[in-house]
Design a protein around this motif. Structure first.
Motif, PDB file in Angstrom:
ATOM      1  N   ALA A  40       0.806  -1.212   0.000  1.00 31.75           N
ATOM      2  CA  ALA A  40       0.000   0.000   0.000  1.00 31.75           C
ATOM      3  C   ALA A  40       0.842   1.266   0.000  1.00 31.75           C
ATOM      4  CB  ALA A  40      -0.922   0.000   1.208  1.00 31.75           C
ATOM      5  N   GLN A  41       1.956   1.244   0.716  1.00 36.64           N
ATOM      6  CA  GLN A  41       2.795   2.443   0.781  1.00 36.64           C
ATOM      7  C   GLN A  41       4.086   2.218   0.026  1.00 36.64           C
ATOM      8  OE1 GLN A  41       3.210   3.761   4.815  1.00 36.64           O
ATOM      9  NE2 GLN A  41       1.045   3.493   5.237  1.00 36.64           N
ATOM     10  N   PRO A  42       4.143   2.725  -1.189  1.00 32.39           N
ATOM     11  CA  PRO A  42       5.262   2.431  -2.079  1.00 32.39           C
ATOM     12  C   PRO A  42       6.619   2.709  -1.461  1.00 32.39           C
ATOM     13  CG  PRO A  42       3.847   4.197  -2.950  1.00 32.39           C
ATOM     14  CD  PRO A  42       3.152   3.590  -1.791  1.00 32.39           C
ATOM     15  N   LEU A  43       6.727   3.736  -0.604  1.00 29.31           N
ATOM     16  CA  LEU A  43       8.048   4.089  -0.097  1.00 29.31           C
ATOM     17  C   LEU A  43       8.360   3.429   1.239  1.00 29.31           C
ATOM     18  CD1 LEU A  43       8.102   7.773  -1.263  1.00 29.31           C
ATOM     19  CD2 LEU A  43       9.695   6.016  -1.952  1.00 29.31           C
ATOM     20  N   ALA A  44       7.424   2.686   1.762  1.00 33.38           N
ATOM     21  CA  ALA A  44       7.701   2.005   3.029  1.00 33.38           C
ATOM     22  C   ALA A  44       7.458   0.519   2.850  1.00 33.38           C
ATOM     23  CB  ALA A  44       6.810   2.560   4.135  1.00 33.38           C
ATOM     24  N   PRO A  45       8.350  -0.107   2.076  1.00 35.94           N
ATOM     25  CA  PRO A  45       8.102  -1.507   1.699  1.00 35.94           C
ATOM     26  C   PRO A  45       8.093  -2.446   2.897  1.00 35.94           C
ATOM     27  CG  PRO A  45      10.346  -0.850   1.150  1.00 35.94           C
ATOM     28  CD  PRO A  45       9.654   0.378   1.624  1.00 35.94           C
ATOM     29  N   ARG A  46       7.118  -3.319   2.921  1.00 32.94           N
ATOM     30  CA  ARG A  46       7.139  -4.447   3.859  1.00 32.94           C
ATOM     31  C   ARG A  46       7.796  -5.579   3.113  1.00 32.94           C
ATOM     32  NH1 ARG A  46       6.143  -0.843   6.003  1.00 32.94           N
ATOM     33  NH2 ARG A  46       4.258   0.049   6.884  1.00 32.94           N
ATOM     34  N   LYS A  47       9.023  -5.846   3.448  1.00 28.75           N
ATOM     35  CA  LYS A  47       9.732  -6.849   2.660  1.00 28.75           C
ATOM     36  C   LYS A  47       9.418  -8.256   3.129  1.00 28.75           C
ATOM     37  CE  LYS A  47      13.436  -3.983   1.012  1.00 28.75           C
ATOM     38  NZ  LYS A  47      14.694  -3.396   1.417  1.00 28.75           N
ATOM     39  N   ARG A  48       8.960  -9.061   2.201  1.00 28.15           N
ATOM     40  CA  ARG A  48       8.773 -10.478   2.497  1.00 28.15           C
ATOM     41  C   ARG A  48       9.483 -11.230   1.388  1.00 28.15           C
ATOM     42  NH1 ARG A  48       2.547 -11.309   2.722  1.00 28.15           N
ATOM     43  NH2 ARG A  48       2.897 -10.442   0.653  1.00 28.15           N
ATOM     44  N   PRO A  49      10.795 -11.438   1.578  1.00 29.76           N
ATOM     45  CA  PRO A  49      11.589 -12.022   0.486  1.00 29.76           C
ATOM     46  C   PRO A  49      10.935 -13.286  -0.062  1.00 29.76           C
ATOM     47  CG  PRO A  49      12.992 -11.417   2.333  1.00 29.76           C
ATOM     48  CD  PRO A  49      11.575 -11.266   2.794  1.00 29.76           C
ATOM     49  N   GLY A  50      10.839 -13.382  -1.344  1.00 29.03           N
ATOM     50  CA  GLY A  50      10.258 -14.548  -1.971  1.00 29.03           C
ATOM     51  C   GLY A  50       8.754 -14.475  -2.131  1.00 29.03           C
ATOM     52  N   GLY A  51       8.099 -13.541  -1.405  1.00 27.82           N
ATOM     53  CA  GLY A  51       6.659 -13.392  -1.518  1.00 27.82           C
ATOM     54  C   GLY A  51       6.273 -12.808  -2.858  1.00 27.82           C
ATOM     55  N   ARG A  52       4.973 -12.943  -3.188  1.00 26.71           N
ATOM     56  CA  ARG A  52       4.536 -12.443  -4.482  1.00 26.71           C
ATOM     57  C   ARG A  52       4.742 -10.929  -4.598  1.00 26.71           C
ATOM     58  NH1 ARG A  52       1.798 -11.562  -8.904  1.00 26.71           N
ATOM     59  NH2 ARG A  52      -0.044 -10.244  -8.846  1.00 26.71           N
ATOM     60  N   SER A  53       4.432 -10.177  -3.520  1.00 31.04           N
ATOM     61  CA  SER A  53       4.533  -8.728  -3.637  1.00 31.04           C
ATOM     62  C   SER A  53       5.987  -8.308  -3.833  1.00 31.04           C
ATOM     63  CB  SER A  53       3.936  -8.040  -2.412  1.00 31.04           C
ATOM     64  OG  SER A  53       4.748  -8.233  -1.281  1.00 31.04           O
ATOM     65  N   THR A  54       6.904  -9.032  -3.212  1.00 34.98           N
ATOM     66  CA  THR A  54       8.324  -8.729  -3.412  1.00 34.98           C
ATOM     67  C   THR A  54       8.724  -8.963  -4.860  1.00 34.98           C
ATOM     68  OG1 THR A  54       8.801  -9.376  -1.146  1.00 34.98           O
ATOM     69  CG2 THR A  54      10.671  -9.302  -2.650  1.00 34.98           C
ATOM     70  N   ARG A  55       8.220 -10.075  -5.423  1.00 28.36           N
ATOM     71  CA  ARG A  55       8.560 -10.371  -6.823  1.00 28.36           C
ATOM     72  C   ARG A  55       7.974  -9.329  -7.764  1.00 28.36           C
ATOM     73  NH1 ARG A  55       7.098 -15.572  -5.336  1.00 28.36           N
ATOM     74  NH2 ARG A  55       5.215 -15.449  -6.622  1.00 28.36           N
ATOM     75  N   VAL A  56       6.752  -8.884  -7.460  1.00 26.65           N
ATOM     76  CA  VAL A  56       6.124  -7.864  -8.308  1.00 26.65           C
ATOM     77  C   VAL A  56       6.915  -6.558  -8.234  1.00 26.65           C
ATOM     78  CG1 VAL A  56       4.094  -6.353  -8.516  1.00 26.65           C
ATOM     79  CG2 VAL A  56       3.794  -8.828  -8.269  1.00 26.65           C
ATOM     80  N   ARG A  57       7.257  -6.152  -7.003  1.00 24.44           N
ATOM     81  CA  ARG A  57       8.044  -4.931  -6.846  1.00 24.44           C
ATOM     82  C   ARG A  57       9.339  -5.007  -7.645  1.00 24.44           C
ATOM     83  NH1 ARG A  57       7.324  -1.426  -2.722  1.00 24.44           N
ATOM     84  NH2 ARG A  57       9.536  -1.095  -2.413  1.00 24.44           N
ATOM     85  N   ARG A  58      10.054  -6.114  -7.466  1.00 20.62           N
ATOM     86  CA  ARG A  58      11.336  -6.293  -8.158  1.00 20.62           C
ATOM     87  C   ARG A  58      11.160  -6.186  -9.673  1.00 20.62           C
ATOM     88  NH1 ARG A  58      14.659  -5.115  -5.948  1.00 20.62           N
ATOM     89  NH2 ARG A  58      15.024  -3.874  -7.781  1.00 20.62           N
ATOM     90  N   ALA A  59      10.147  -6.889 -10.195  1.00 15.38           N
ATOM     91  CA  ALA A  59       9.919  -6.900 -11.643  1.00 15.38           C
ATOM     92  C   ALA A  59       9.549  -5.506 -12.145  1.00 15.38           C
ATOM     93  CB  ALA A  59       8.813  -7.900 -11.988  1.00 15.38           C
ATOM     94  N   VAL A  60       8.705  -4.802 -11.376  1.00 12.79           N
ATOM     95  CA  VAL A  60       8.269  -3.464 -11.802  1.00 12.79           C
ATOM     96  C   VAL A  60       9.434  -2.473 -11.736  1.00 12.79           C
ATOM     97  CG1 VAL A  60       6.771  -1.509 -11.208  1.00 12.79           C
ATOM     98  CG2 VAL A  60       5.833  -3.837 -11.234  1.00 12.79           C
ATOM     99  N   PHE A  61      10.194  -2.529 -10.656  1.00 13.38           N
ATOM    100  CA  PHE A  61      11.335  -1.604 -10.540  1.00 13.38           C
ATOM    101  C   PHE A  61      12.371  -1.859 -11.634  1.00 13.38           C
ATOM    102  CE2 PHE A  61      10.686  -1.066  -5.647  1.00 13.38           C
ATOM    103  CZ  PHE A  61       9.568  -0.270  -5.906  1.00 13.38           C
ATOM    104  N   ASP A  62      12.676  -3.142 -11.853  1.00 13.99           N
ATOM    105  CA  ASP A  62      13.659  -3.461 -12.898  1.00 13.99           C
ATOM    106  C   ASP A  62      13.178  -2.963 -14.260  1.00 13.99           C
ATOM    107  OD1 ASP A  62      15.326  -4.603 -11.046  1.00 13.99           O
ATOM    108  OD2 ASP A  62      14.849  -6.685 -11.552  1.00 13.99           O
ATOM    109  N   ALA A  63      11.910  -3.210 -14.544  1.00 14.33           N
ATOM    110  CA  ALA A  63      11.364  -2.774 -15.835  1.00 14.33           C
ATOM    111  C   ALA A  63      11.427  -1.249 -15.956  1.00 14.33           C
ATOM    112  CB  ALA A  63       9.916  -3.259 -15.984  1.00 14.33           C
ATOM    113  N   THR A  64      11.105  -0.555 -14.863  1.00 16.94           N
ATOM    114  CA  THR A  64      11.126   0.913 -14.885  1.00 16.94           C
ATOM    115  C   THR A  64      12.531   1.434 -15.196  1.00 16.94           C
ATOM    116  OG1 THR A  64       9.361   0.957 -13.232  1.00 16.94           O
ATOM    117  CG2 THR A  64      10.628   2.982 -13.516  1.00 16.94           C
ATOM    118  N   LEU A  65      13.513   0.878 -14.480  1.00 16.06           N
ATOM    119  CA  LEU A  65      14.886   1.363 -14.660  1.00 16.06           C
ATOM    120  C   LEU A  65      15.429   0.989 -16.039  1.00 16.06           C
ATOM    121  CD1 LEU A  65      16.493   0.807 -11.131  1.00 16.06           C
ATOM    122  CD2 LEU A  65      15.238   2.773 -12.026  1.00 16.06           C
TER     123      LEU A  65
END
Lengths: 192, 192
Positions: free
Chosen positions: B4-29
């Protein structure tokens, strides 16, 4: 037309080259203010200024060079570099005028527009900043130990204006009179 | 998806939301590096990351918010904020890593891309910088008098990074190790 060096104007008030410069700079700033950098073309500037495109290209070979020349002309009129004998007050007035300039829509647009120089633009940018630092050199020297090196003078100038540009362009925090006073007092406390 | 809060990530390594964040950030950059800000669209990012556009809009309501979140993620990995007990060396390492970041093509593009926030982007930008200053707070405090106010800490941080950003983005002079050493030593001489 004898305006061979865009950043080192030979001013002859009332002369043709002065009128051309004035018209071109005004047109450049008006178009930038109206439509931003995207819509700023040499063609549109020439059209509004009532001069030939070749006149512009001859004097300012790149859009960045022209923007910097117009910015230099504006800075000469807007940035306060006075030495009244009260160093702290003079440097605060200097920084206040810089803050007013770069927080105005046009001043902000000019800085951002010249932020990505490429090719010949980089040379014009270097010349622009050499001139701007030179214009403030006497004022900055009045705060430093007599005989300070040019490197010291420039570093001190950067420690003053760096945080102001950072707040205005990067962190977006903006600056007020109180912030500038604190910044200047801290810098002066370590200047000599 | 619980980001919900883009700048205050709740990191759950391996979780779906972590994978989505990683994929979106990589694509953006990657897209920013390839084609610049002009060609960066939420559609293209969603496409490259393999997620729905709505997933992106739900988490990062503006392009600026997304760029800042990707930038935050990158900064967390690249900016060196270590306290080894040697304050001067630690702060030099901090500034060196900042200089390396903002002089890299991608780092430079990220700063410039977020330079003109409008509307909701301004809030994301404020949050971004609040987080970045907070990340360095312990390190900066180690240079200051115990019990320094948050305002003093931030002002000191600005006096360190302001001149570096000024040189890289405004005057175009660039910075080297020697410049950063001088800057840090001068600042430290007045810190306590």
């Amino acid at each position: 037309l004898v305006v061979a060096q865009p950043l080192a104007p030979r001013k002859r008030p009332g002369g043709r080259s002065t009128r051309v410069r004035r018209a071109v700079f005004d047109a450049t700033l008006e178009l930038l203010a109206d439509g931003g950098l995207a819509s700023l073309s040499i063609e549109a500037i020439a059209d509004r200024a009532g001069v030939n495109k070749t006149t512009i290209y001859r004097n300012w070979p790149t859009k960045t060079a022209l923007l910097l020349a117009a910015s230099e002309d504006r800075s000469e009129r807007q940035i306060v570099v006075k030495q009244t004998g009260h160093v702290e007050r003079d440097i605060i007035a200097f920084l206040d005028s810089i803050a007013a300039n770069i927080t105005s829509p046009l001043g902000r647009a000019l800085v951002i527009a010249t932020m990505e120089p490429a090719g010949r633009g980089a040379t014009a940018k270097e010349a622009f900043w050499t001139h701007r630092f030179k214009a403030a050199e006497g004022l900055i020297r009045s705060a430093l130990t007599p005989g300070a090196s040019k490197e010291d003078v420039d570093a001190f100038t950067e420690r003053l204006i760096g945080p102001v540009y950072l707040r205005v362009f990067v962190t977006g925090k903006g600056v007020d009179g109180r912030y500038i006073q604190r910044l200047v007092r801290t810098a002066l406390a370590t200047a000599r």
